[in-house]
Design a protein around this motif. Structure first.
Motif, PDB file in Angstrom:
ATOM      1  N   PRO A 215       0.813  -1.225   0.000  1.00  0.00           N
ATOM      2  CA  PRO A 215       0.000   0.000   0.000  1.00  0.00           C
ATOM      3  C   PRO A 215       0.843   1.270   0.000  1.00  0.00           C
ATOM      4  CG  PRO A 215      -0.941  -1.613   1.500  1.00  0.00           C
ATOM      5  CD  PRO A 215       0.388  -2.165   1.053  1.00  0.00           C
ATOM      6  N   ILE A 216       0.356   2.274  -0.719  1.00  0.00           N
ATOM      7  CA  ILE A 216       1.079   3.538  -0.844  1.00  0.00           C
ATOM      8  C   ILE A 216       1.303   4.191   0.507  1.00  0.00           C
ATOM      9  CG2 ILE A 216      -1.048   4.837  -1.265  1.00  0.00           C
ATOM     10  CD1 ILE A 216       2.379   5.544  -2.859  1.00  0.00           C
ATOM     11  N   GLU A 217       0.322   4.050   1.417  1.00  0.00           N
ATOM     12  CA  GLU A 217       0.495   4.665   2.734  1.00  0.00           C
ATOM     13  C   GLU A 217       1.626   4.010   3.524  1.00  0.00           C
ATOM     14  OE1 GLU A 217      -3.204   1.903   2.987  1.00  0.00           O
ATOM     15  OE2 GLU A 217      -2.297   3.320   1.555  1.00  0.00           O
ATOM     16  N   ALA A 223       9.063   5.870   4.101  1.00  0.00           N
ATOM     17  CA  ALA A 223       9.880   6.966   3.582  1.00  0.00           C
ATOM     18  C   ALA A 223      10.087   8.041   4.646  1.00  0.00           C
ATOM     19  CB  ALA A 223       9.227   7.559   2.341  1.00  0.00           C
ATOM     20  N   LYS A 224       9.063   8.324   5.434  1.00  0.00           N
ATOM     21  CA  LYS A 224       9.180   9.326   6.499  1.00  0.00           C
ATOM     22  C   LYS A 224      10.221   8.897   7.528  1.00  0.00           C
ATOM     23  CE  LYS A 224       6.601  11.713  10.133  1.00  0.00           C
ATOM     24  NZ  LYS A 224       7.616  11.398  11.160  1.00  0.00           N
ATOM     25  N   ARG A 225      10.155   7.638   7.949  1.00  0.00           N
ATOM     26  CA  ARG A 225      11.115   7.150   8.943  1.00  0.00           C
ATOM     27  C   ARG A 225      12.548   7.221   8.400  1.00  0.00           C
ATOM     28  NH1 ARG A 225       8.251   1.818  11.767  1.00  0.00           N
ATOM     29  NH2 ARG A 225       6.145   2.714  11.972  1.00  0.00           N
ATOM     30  N   ILE A 226      12.686   6.894   7.131  1.00  0.00           N
ATOM     31  CA  ILE A 226      14.023   6.934   6.521  1.00  0.00           C
ATOM     32  C   ILE A 226      14.530   8.368   6.425  1.00  0.00           C
ATOM     33  CG2 ILE A 226      15.258   6.523   4.348  1.00  0.00           C
ATOM     34  CD1 ILE A 226      13.330   4.079   3.970  1.00  0.00           C
ATOM     35  N   ALA A 227      13.658   9.266   5.956  1.00  0.00           N
ATOM     36  CA  ALA A 227      14.062  10.665   5.801  1.00  0.00           C
ATOM     37  C   ALA A 227      14.383  11.304   7.141  1.00  0.00           C
ATOM     38  CB  ALA A 227      12.954  11.440   5.083  1.00  0.00           C
ATOM     39  N   THR A 232      17.909  10.206   2.095  1.00  0.00           N
ATOM     40  CA  THR A 232      16.911  10.602   1.108  1.00  0.00           C
ATOM     41  C   THR A 232      16.291   9.374   0.443  1.00  0.00           C
ATOM     42  OG1 THR A 232      18.092  12.641   0.610  1.00  0.00           O
ATOM     43  CG2 THR A 232      16.480  11.893  -1.011  1.00  0.00           C
ATOM     44  N   PRO A 233      14.965   9.214   0.524  1.00  0.00           N
ATOM     45  CA  PRO A 233      14.304   8.123  -0.203  1.00  0.00           C
ATOM     46  C   PRO A 233      14.152   8.514  -1.681  1.00  0.00           C
ATOM     47  CG  PRO A 233      12.998   8.860   1.700  1.00  0.00           C
ATOM     48  CD  PRO A 233      14.016   9.925   1.402  1.00  0.00           C
ATOM     49  N   ALA A 245       4.737   7.463  -7.429  1.00  0.00           N
ATOM     50  CA  ALA A 245       5.788   8.409  -7.055  1.00  0.00           C
ATOM     51  C   ALA A 245       5.201   9.772  -6.705  1.00  0.00           C
ATOM     52  CB  ALA A 245       6.800   8.530  -8.186  1.00  0.00           C
ATOM     53  N   GLN A 246       4.243  10.226  -7.496  1.00  0.00           N
ATOM     54  CA  GLN A 246       3.623  11.520  -7.228  1.00  0.00           C
ATOM     55  C   GLN A 246       2.915  11.524  -5.876  1.00  0.00           C
ATOM     56  OE1 GLN A 246       3.837  14.422  -8.949  1.00  0.00           O
ATOM     57  NE2 GLN A 246       5.314  13.365 -10.288  1.00  0.00           N
ATOM     58  N   GLU A 247       2.223  10.434  -5.575  1.00  0.00           N
ATOM     59  CA  GLU A 247       1.519  10.351  -4.297  1.00  0.00           C
ATOM     60  C   GLU A 247       2.504  10.276  -3.133  1.00  0.00           C
ATOM     61  OE1 GLU A 247      -1.691  10.257  -1.684  1.00  0.00           O
ATOM     62  OE2 GLU A 247      -1.586  10.792  -3.812  1.00  0.00           O
ATOM     63  N   LEU A 248       3.598   9.563  -3.332  1.00  0.00           N
ATOM     64  CA  LEU A 248       4.613   9.480  -2.279  1.00  0.00           C
ATOM     65  C   LEU A 248       5.214  10.857  -1.979  1.00  0.00           C
ATOM     66  CD1 LEU A 248       6.688   6.227  -2.943  1.00  0.00           C
ATOM     67  CD2 LEU A 248       5.460   6.841  -0.867  1.00  0.00           C
ATOM     68  N   MET A 249       5.517  11.610  -3.012  1.00  0.00           N
ATOM     69  CA  MET A 249       6.089  12.940  -2.802  1.00  0.00           C
ATOM     70  C   MET A 249       5.075  13.882  -2.157  1.00  0.00           C
ATOM     71  SD  MET A 249       8.588  13.655  -6.079  1.00  0.00           S
ATOM     72  CE  MET A 249       7.300  13.454  -7.311  1.00  0.00           C
ATOM     73  N   LYS A 250       3.798  13.660  -2.459  1.00  0.00           N
ATOM     74  CA  LYS A 250       2.750  14.471  -1.833  1.00  0.00           C
ATOM     75  C   LYS A 250       2.661  14.181  -0.337  1.00  0.00           C
ATOM     76  CE  LYS A 250      -2.253  15.324  -2.135  1.00  0.00           C
ATOM     77  NZ  LYS A 250      -3.509  14.959  -2.852  1.00  0.00           N
TER      78      LYS A 250
END
Length: 352
Positions: A215-217, A223-227, A232-233, A245-250
Motif C-alpha cells: 500500500p502507498i500509505e 519513507a518518512k522514517r528513513i528521511a 533521502t528516499p 511516485a507523485q503520491e509518495l512525494m505528496k
C-alpha cells in the motif's frame, strides 16, 4: 542432479574448440539479469568463439554493452509465420556448434525441435527431450533461477571440476557496467541532483496483481522514517509507477522521484552507492541487490515464491513476506531495515 544422457555415446561439449555459440534469453528483466552469471560462464568456457545472444528489443542496448557477447539479435519472439521462418533459417545458416537455451520456454523448445530436423543439428543445452544436454531434473521448476541455470550448465559440462559448489556458482556480476561505459557523469547520483546518503524505493508491480503491491500509505510511512534519519528516499521505476511516485512525494515531500528517468545502467550505478533498497518482486529490485545494495524484498506469497525468485546479492538481502502485501506492516519492514545494520547511529530510537 540431472545429467547428460548416460551412455558411451554421450555428447561432448566442444569447449575451447567451439567457433559459433548461441545463447537464448528473451525475457523478463529479472530473469535476464539473473542469467548473467550463466552467460559469463559460457563466455569463459568458449573464449575464442563468436557468441551470439538471441533476445528481445528491451535488452538490446544492455546486451550490446555486456562483455559476454559478440553479436546481439533481438528477434527472438518474431511475429507471424514469415518472421519465424526467417529466424529459423538464419539460425540454421549460422551453423552453431552449441546452443544454450536459458529461456527454456515452449517457444524455444520449438526452435530446438525445428533445428534438430535434417542436416547437422547444433548441440543443445536446455529442457528438451532432444537436447544433447537435457536438463531433465523434475524439480527444476521449483529451483531458484541461479541454481537452476547452474545445474543446466553442469549437465552441459560447463562448471569447475564438473560442479558449481556453494558460492562458486554462476553468480551475476554487474561490475562491468561502469568501466564499459567509461563512467560518464550520467552514472552519478549528482547527475539527478541526488546527494548521499540516499536509498532506493522500488514500488513497481503489475496493476492487475494487487496482492503484489505494498500500500502507498505504507511506502509513505517508511519513507518518512528513513528521511527522519537524514537518508533521502529515491523512487525509481517506469511509467506505471508515475502515480505512485507523485503520491509518495505528496505524502512525504523529502522523497525524490527518478521514475521514468533511469535506464538499466543507471539503476545499477545508483544501487552501487545506495545505503540500501526496499522494493517489490521486480526486475529493478534484482538489479539493485546484484549491484551491491543491501535490500529488503517484499513478497506476496499468493503470487510468487521467494525460494524460486528472491533477489540475491553480495550483501545482505532480507525477504519480508505475507500472503498479500497489504498484510505486511510498516513495522515489519522497518524491523528488517534495522536488521541490515546500516542505519546511522541512534536510528533504533523512534519508529515514527
Amino acid at each position: 542432479m540431472s545429467s547428460a544422457r548416460g551412455n558411451a555415446a554421450s555428447p561432448v561439449n566442444p569447449g575451447v574448440k567451439a567457433k559459433e555459440v548461441l545463447v537464448i534469453k528473451l525475457s523478463a528483466l529479472g530473469d535476464f539479469v539473473l542469467a548473467l552469471g550463466a552467460m559469463r560462464a559460457v563466455r569463459e568456457f568458449h573464449p575464442s568463439a563468436r557468441i551470439t545472444l538471441l533476445t528481445t528489443p528491451p535488452f538490446e542496448e544492455f546486451a550490446k554493452t555486456c562483455p559476454y557477447f559478440d553479436v546481439v539479435e533481438t528477434d527472438g519472439r518474431p511475429e507471424g509465420l514469415k518472421g519465424t521462418n526467417a529466424l529459423l533459417s538464419r539460425l540454421r545458416r549460422a551453423k552453431y556448434d552449441i546452443v544454450y537455451d536459458f529461456q527454456t520456454s515452449g517457444r524455444t523448445k520449438n526452435y530446438c525441435s525445428v533445428l534438430s530436423r535434417g542436416g547437422k543439428a547444433p548441440l543443445w543445452s536446455g529442457h528438451h527431450e532432444k537436447a544433447a544436454f537435457f536438463h531433465d531434473n523434475p524439480a527444476r521448476a521449483s529451483m531458484h533461477s541461479i541454481d537452476r541455470l547452474a545445474e543446466q550448465l553442469e549437465v552441459a559440462g560447463v562448471a569447475p571440476q564438473g560442479r558449481w559448489l556453494g558460492k562458486s556458482g554462476p553468480f551475476p556480476d554487474l561490475g562491468w557496467v561502469r568501466p564499459k561505459l567509461g563512467d560518464p557523469p550520467r552514472l552519478s547520483p549528482a547527475y539527478f541532483g541526488i546527494q548521499k546518503p540516499y536509498m532506493l524505493l522500488i514500488p513497481g508491480a503489475s496493476e492487475h496483481r494487487e496482492a503484489k503491491r505494498w500500500p502507498i500509505e505504507n511506502y509513505a510511512e517508511l519513507a518518512k522514517r528513513i528521511a527522519d534519519l537524514g537518508i533521502t528516499p529515491v523512487v525509481i521505476g517506469g511509467k506505471a509507477e508515475s502515480a505512485i511516485a507523485q503520491e509518495l512525494m505528496k505524502r512525504e515531500p523529502r522523497v525524490k522521484s527518478l521514475v521514468t528517468r533511469t535506464d538499466l545502467f543507471q539503476i545499477v550505478t545508483l544501487a552501487e552507492t545506495a545505503v540500501f533498497v526496499v522494493g517489490n518482486d521486480t526486475g529493478p529490485m534484482h538489479m539493485a541487490t546484484l549491484a551491491g545494495a543491501p535490500g529488503i524484498a517484499l513478497f506476496a506469497l499468493t503470487e510468487s515464491n521467494p525460494d524460486h525468485s528472491a533477489p540475491r546479492g553480495p550483501k545482505t538481502v532480507i525477504v519480508n513476506s505475507a500472503p498479500t502485501l497489504k498484510e505486511l506492516s510498516v513495522d515489519d519492514v522497518w524491523q528488517s531495515v534495522r536488521a541490515l545494520g546500516i542505519l546511522p547511529t541512534g536510528s533504533s530510537l523512534s519508529t515514527g
